[in-house]
Design a protein around this motif. Structure first.
Motif, PDB file in Angstrom:
ATOM      1  N   ILE A  14      40.860  56.024  79.297  1.00 53.53           N
ATOM      2  CA  ILE A  14      40.446  57.347  79.349  1.00 53.53           C
ATOM      3  C   ILE A  14      40.295  58.102  80.238  1.00 53.53           C
ATOM      4  O   ILE A  14      39.321  57.611  81.677  1.00 53.53           O
ATOM      5  CB  ILE A  14      39.190  57.548  78.082  1.00 53.53           C
ATOM      6  N   THR A  15      41.101  59.371  80.412  1.00 57.41           N
ATOM      7  CA  THR A  15      40.336  60.307  81.438  1.00 57.41           C
ATOM      8  C   THR A  15      39.917  61.393  81.117  1.00 57.41           C
ATOM      9  O   THR A  15      40.181  61.829  79.844  1.00 57.41           O
ATOM     10  CB  THR A  15      42.298  60.502  81.701  1.00 57.41           C
TER      11      THR A  15
ATOM     12  N   TRP B 141      32.170  71.815  77.745  1.00 55.54           N
ATOM     13  CA  TRP B 141      32.306  70.369  77.668  1.00 55.54           C
ATOM     14  C   TRP B 141      33.527  70.277  77.206  1.00 55.54           C
ATOM     15  O   TRP B 141      34.136  71.088  76.042  1.00 55.54           O
ATOM     16  CB  TRP B 141      31.411  70.193  76.601  1.00 55.54           C
ATOM     17  N   GLY B 142      34.269  69.326  77.253  1.00 57.78           N
ATOM     18  CA  GLY B 142      36.066  69.379  76.521  1.00 57.78           C
ATOM     19  C   GLY B 142      35.611  68.195  74.832  1.00 57.78           C
ATOM     20  O   GLY B 142      34.473  67.794  75.116  1.00 57.78           O
ATOM     21  N   SER B 143      35.828  67.368  74.195  1.00 60.84           N
ATOM     22  CA  SER B 143      36.250  66.835  73.441  1.00 60.84           C
ATOM     23  C   SER B 143      35.980  65.493  73.708  1.00 60.84           C
ATOM     24  O   SER B 143      36.210  65.266  74.624  1.00 60.84           O
ATOM     25  CB  SER B 143      37.653  66.853  72.325  1.00 60.84           C
ATOM     26  N   GLU B 144      35.593  64.829  72.955  1.00 60.36           N
ATOM     27  CA  GLU B 144      34.797  63.431  72.677  1.00 60.36           C
ATOM     28  C   GLU B 144      36.146  62.549  72.753  1.00 60.36           C
ATOM     29  O   GLU B 144      36.993  62.644  71.963  1.00 60.36           O
ATOM     30  CB  GLU B 144      34.216  62.683  72.195  1.00 60.36           C
TER      31      GLU B 144
ATOM     32  N   VAL C 141      29.648  63.846  83.586  1.00 66.02           N
ATOM     33  CA  VAL C 141      30.047  63.471  82.329  1.00 66.02           C
ATOM     34  C   VAL C 141      29.150  62.639  80.971  1.00 66.02           C
ATOM     35  O   VAL C 141      28.322  61.839  81.251  1.00 66.02           O
ATOM     36  CB  VAL C 141      30.653  61.923  83.123  1.00 66.02           C
ATOM     37  N   VAL C 142      29.731  62.480  80.491  1.00 66.63           N
ATOM     38  CA  VAL C 142      28.653  61.579  78.581  1.00 66.63           C
ATOM     39  C   VAL C 142      29.362  60.489  78.519  1.00 66.63           C
ATOM     40  O   VAL C 142      30.577  60.398  78.609  1.00 66.63           O
ATOM     41  CB  VAL C 142      28.318  62.796  77.489  1.00 66.63           C
ATOM     42  N   PHE C 143      28.634  59.502  78.402  1.00 66.45           N
ATOM     43  CA  PHE C 143      28.984  58.049  78.373  1.00 66.45           C
ATOM     44  C   PHE C 143      28.340  57.069  77.589  1.00 66.45           C
ATOM     45  O   PHE C 143      27.307  57.787  77.844  1.00 66.45           O
ATOM     46  CB  PHE C 143      29.414  57.602  79.685  1.00 66.45           C
ATOM     47  N   GLY C 144      29.206  56.690  76.792  1.00 67.07           N
ATOM     48  CA  GLY C 144      28.924  55.272  76.266  1.00 67.07           C
ATOM     49  C   GLY C 144      29.157  53.902  75.228  1.00 67.07           C
ATOM     50  O   GLY C 144      30.454  54.434  75.407  1.00 67.07           O
ATOM     51  N   VAL C 145      28.540  52.856  75.388  1.00 66.12           N
ATOM     52  CA  VAL C 145      29.123  52.108  74.762  1.00 66.12           C
ATOM     53  C   VAL C 145      28.837  51.755  73.310  1.00 66.12           C
ATOM     54  O   VAL C 145      27.808  52.135  73.000  1.00 66.12           O
ATOM     55  CB  VAL C 145      29.338  50.505  75.715  1.00 66.12           C
TER      56      VAL C 145
ATOM     57  N   LEU D  15      34.932  52.101  74.628  1.00 67.82           N
ATOM     58  CA  LEU D  15      33.777  53.689  75.079  1.00 67.82           C
ATOM     59  C   LEU D  15      33.791  54.258  74.661  1.00 67.82           C
ATOM     60  O   LEU D  15      35.100  55.278  74.427  1.00 67.82           O
ATOM     61  CB  LEU D  15      34.230  53.507  76.646  1.00 67.82           C
ATOM     62  N   CYS D  16      33.433  55.499  74.749  1.00 65.34           N
ATOM     63  CA  CYS D  16      33.420  56.603  74.560  1.00 65.34           C
ATOM     64  C   CYS D  16      32.513  58.236  75.100  1.00 65.34           C
ATOM     65  O   CYS D  16      31.754  56.992  76.141  1.00 65.34           O
ATOM     66  CB  CYS D  16      32.317  57.023  72.881  1.00 65.34           C
TER      67      CYS D  16
END
Length: 166
Positions: free
Chosen positions: A94-95, A82-85, A108-112, A71-72
């Protein structure tokens, strides 16, 4: 890709790392003035929603993990952008955001890496978005808003068995 966080107790029986695709998601949020919600988990095909939709309180942080894939994600914080990935191996949390800071997490940006993951958010003045935003095999998607100074009050995530069933 950096990997970090505390391990979750997620069962991956029957899948090897080479074959694995995301098959479970867990999440909890830190709600301003209330603290951390209970962690909720959902298997593929089900959604998990955490927060206080309609309660008028901002989500300050999101803690999440998936089983079966990397997960990223990264968060957009009030006044900081924006914080770092951050990336985490299967079953590792992850928090995003900063619990107890008084600063809202707005997006929130997310992806697997492998599989399909979808998300949704309850945003101040808008409510739940009627659309779930999905990414497949490394694609990312975003929930929430940027540049509008609106708080997310709740988030939802879902792992899909295929793009057809999202």
């Amino acid at each position: 890709m950096a990997v970090g966080g505390a391990a979750l107790a997620l069962s991956l029986s029957g899948t090897s790392p080479a074959q694995a695709a995301a098959n479970r998601v867990c999440a909890k949020v830190y709600v301003q003035g209330s603290g951390w919600t209970a962690e909720k988990c959902a298997n593929a095909g089900q959604s998990v929603q955490v927060g206080a939709p309609g309660g008028g309180r901002a989500v300050e942080a999101v803690e999440m993990a998936v089983a079966g894939s990397t997960l990223c994600a990264r968060g957009y914080r009030q006044s900081s952008g924006w914080g770092s990935e951050k990336c985490a191996a299967s079953g590792t949390r992850i928090t995003l955001g900063s619990a107890g800071s008084g600063m809202r997490l707005e997006a929130v940006v997310f992806g697997v890496q492998k599989g399909t993951m979808c998300g949704n958010s309850y945003v101040q003045g808008t409510g739940w978005n009627p659309t779930w935003y999905c990414g497949v095999d490394g694609e990312t998607n975003a929930i929430g808003t940027t540049g509008q100074n609106k708080r997310m009050e709740a988030v939802g995530f879902m792992i899909c068995r295929s793009t057809a069933n999202c």
